[in-house]
Enzyme design. Structure first.
Site, PDB file in Angstrom:
ATOM      1  CG  ASN A  73     -41.937  94.511  19.448  1.00 23.34           C
ATOM      2  OD1 ASN A  73     -42.722  94.320  18.515  1.00 23.34           O
ATOM      3  ND2 ASN A  73     -40.832  93.798  19.606  1.00 23.34           N
TER       4      ASN A  73
ATOM      5  N   GLY B  77     -50.470  91.293   9.735  1.00 24.45           N
ATOM      6  CA  GLY B  77     -51.120  92.192  10.697  1.00 24.45           C
ATOM      7  C   GLY B  77     -52.168  91.531  11.566  1.00 24.45           C
TER       8      GLY B  77
ATOM      9  CB  ILE C  86     -33.794  97.014  14.383  1.00 22.46           C
ATOM     10  CG1 ILE C  86     -33.969  95.500  14.556  1.00 22.46           C
ATOM     11  CG2 ILE C  86     -33.233  97.635  15.650  1.00 22.46           C
ATOM     12  CD1 ILE C  86     -32.667  94.742  14.635  1.00 22.46           C
ATOM     13  CG  LEU C  87     -38.316 101.347  15.022  1.00 23.75           C
ATOM     14  CD1 LEU C  87     -39.504 101.699  15.913  1.00 23.75           C
ATOM     15  CD2 LEU C  87     -38.448 102.014  13.659  1.00 23.75           C
TER      16      LEU C  87
ATOM     17  CG  HIS D  74     -39.653  88.922  21.279  1.00 23.50           C
ATOM     18  ND1 HIS D  74     -39.025  89.112  20.074  1.00 23.50           N
ATOM     19  CD2 HIS D  74     -39.070  87.840  21.831  1.00 23.50           C
ATOM     20  CE1 HIS D  74     -38.102  88.184  19.906  1.00 23.50           C
ATOM     21  NE2 HIS D  74     -38.105  87.403  20.971  1.00 23.50           N
TER      22      HIS D  74
ATOM     23  CD  GLU E 127     -47.259  87.000  19.294  1.00 24.35           C
ATOM     24  OE1 GLU E 127     -47.444  87.839  18.408  1.00 24.35           O
ATOM     25  OE2 GLU E 127     -46.431  86.063  19.167  1.00 24.35           O
TER      26      GLU E 127
ATOM     27  CG  ASP F 288     -36.572  91.647  20.499  1.00 27.67           C
ATOM     28  OD1 ASP F 288     -37.408  92.433  20.052  1.00 27.67           O
ATOM     29  OD2 ASP F 288     -36.095  90.712  19.842  1.00 27.67           O
TER      30      ASP F 288
ATOM     31  NE  ARG G 159     -34.423 109.732   1.035  1.00 28.28           N
ATOM     32  CZ  ARG G 159     -34.774 109.525  -0.233  1.00 28.28           C
ATOM     33  NH1 ARG G 159     -33.921 109.003  -1.085  1.00 28.28           N
ATOM     34  NH2 ARG G 159     -36.004 109.837  -0.638  1.00 28.28           N
TER      35      ARG G 159
ATOM     36  CG  MET H 141     -40.720  91.497   9.951  1.00 30.42           C
ATOM     37  SD  MET H 141     -40.454  90.582  11.486  1.00 30.42           S
ATOM     38  CE  MET H 141     -39.194  89.423  10.942  1.00 30.42           C
TER      39      MET H 141
END
Lengths: 210, 210
Positions: free
Chosen positions: B105, B14, B90-91, B107, B172, B143, B65, B88
């Protein structure tokens, strides 16, 4: 020392070819264009005059026959470097393996972004902050060989794809001849699929925002 | 004016989350982190302390779920902005459509180059002259959503992927909080899948070579 013998493959107006020929006309550039090969008999780039052979290979031939004829012509010309300049045909491994590390191409994007066609439209759509052009070795992958040089430009969000294309084309006309000249100076080699440029740090050209 | 409510999704240390929390602690930044959601109970980012909820969702749950639980939590938290920071997973469109233009996000490449994993190794292998990081909206593509900001750095050919990764991570940590702050100032919006940033010209941050 003999000059670097360059063959340029074109399909259209040959504006990069013209830029390379101009560069080669300079005294300190040890390269000369010895041949132009086109798959299009109407390519206006064929109208350029100079001490080089002009060869047209019929685009309607099968891929195999086209490339056999291309190979026969290249064998006769014996180029040290083959430059694709707006050549709208993908070369198969039959050619790329025979001329490994001797064929280079210019692509109007910062590869590996936007391989293939319609690069500028796609760059504008994606909203990237910069685009540019890439000179790279040609291998069996589409626009995927080892990268030699990249030059970038900021994208103004109000730009049309035509404006972006014109801006990047001007950059191509500067960098492509420069890379040919570096080949002539034997400053470019490939090691383990990576490009090594001798004294690259002195070439601020390569990271310059035009 | 209320503060922009931010939920950050993490899987590991984080470090970007921390940078965002630090930025939000500044008086002139109208954003606050109200929740951290992790799919990894060992994520060290969960050790950060502050006035926010910490939620762990079991990574072993089925995708459906997992996302139902994620959605339930998001509905309770009602964030204005969801930041993926080293998350980590993927939605699926189940989440990205519900929170369209609200999930962003970071990248570690100049997208669309080097989507997915092992970006630095691939960038070094390809021989690109520059890399960097991209903040983008998250949609159903990997991405691939609209780009908000990109920052670049030159690649030194002697760099290891670890060195490049560390250099870009620092970038970043600067740009991600900056983008969150711009959201809080309502300076970012999306129009026809393109990002519009109000007074972008004044943000030389976005084209700066760090």
């Amino acid at each position: 020392m003999g000059k670097l013998k360059v063959v340029v493959l074109i399909s259209g107006r040959g504006s990069n070819l013209k830029a390379i020929i101009n560069k080669c006309s300079k005294k300190n550039v040890l390269a000369k264009v010895i041949g132009i090969i086109s798959n299009n008999s109407n390519a206006s780039g064929l109208k350029l005059t100079g001490d080089f052979k002009k060869i047209i290979i019929d685009n309607k031939l099968s891929k195999k026959r086209f490339e056999t004829e291309l190979q026969n012509n290249l064998e006769k010309l014996k180029p040290d470097l083959i430059c694709l300049a707006g050549f709208m045909k993908i070369l198969s491994p039959f050619i790329t393996k025979k001329w490994k590390n001797k064929i280079i191409n210019v692509h109007p994007s910062l590869l590996p972004s936007f391989k293939g066609l319609n690069t500028h439209e796609r760059a504008l759509k994606a909203g990237v902050k910069k685009s540019g052009c890439t000179i790279h070795f040609v291998d069996e992958s589409l626009d995927g060989g080892p990268i030699i040089a990249q030059v970038e430009t900021s994208i103004n969000k109000k730009m049309s794809s035509k404006e972006l294309s014109e801006k990047i084309l001007k950059m191509e006309h500067k960098i492509y001849p420069e890379v040919v000249s570096l080949f002539a100076k034997k400053r470019i080699c490939v090691k383990e699929d990576k490009v090594i440029i001798k004294d690259e740090k002195k070439l601020n050209f390569f990271i310059k925002n035009i």
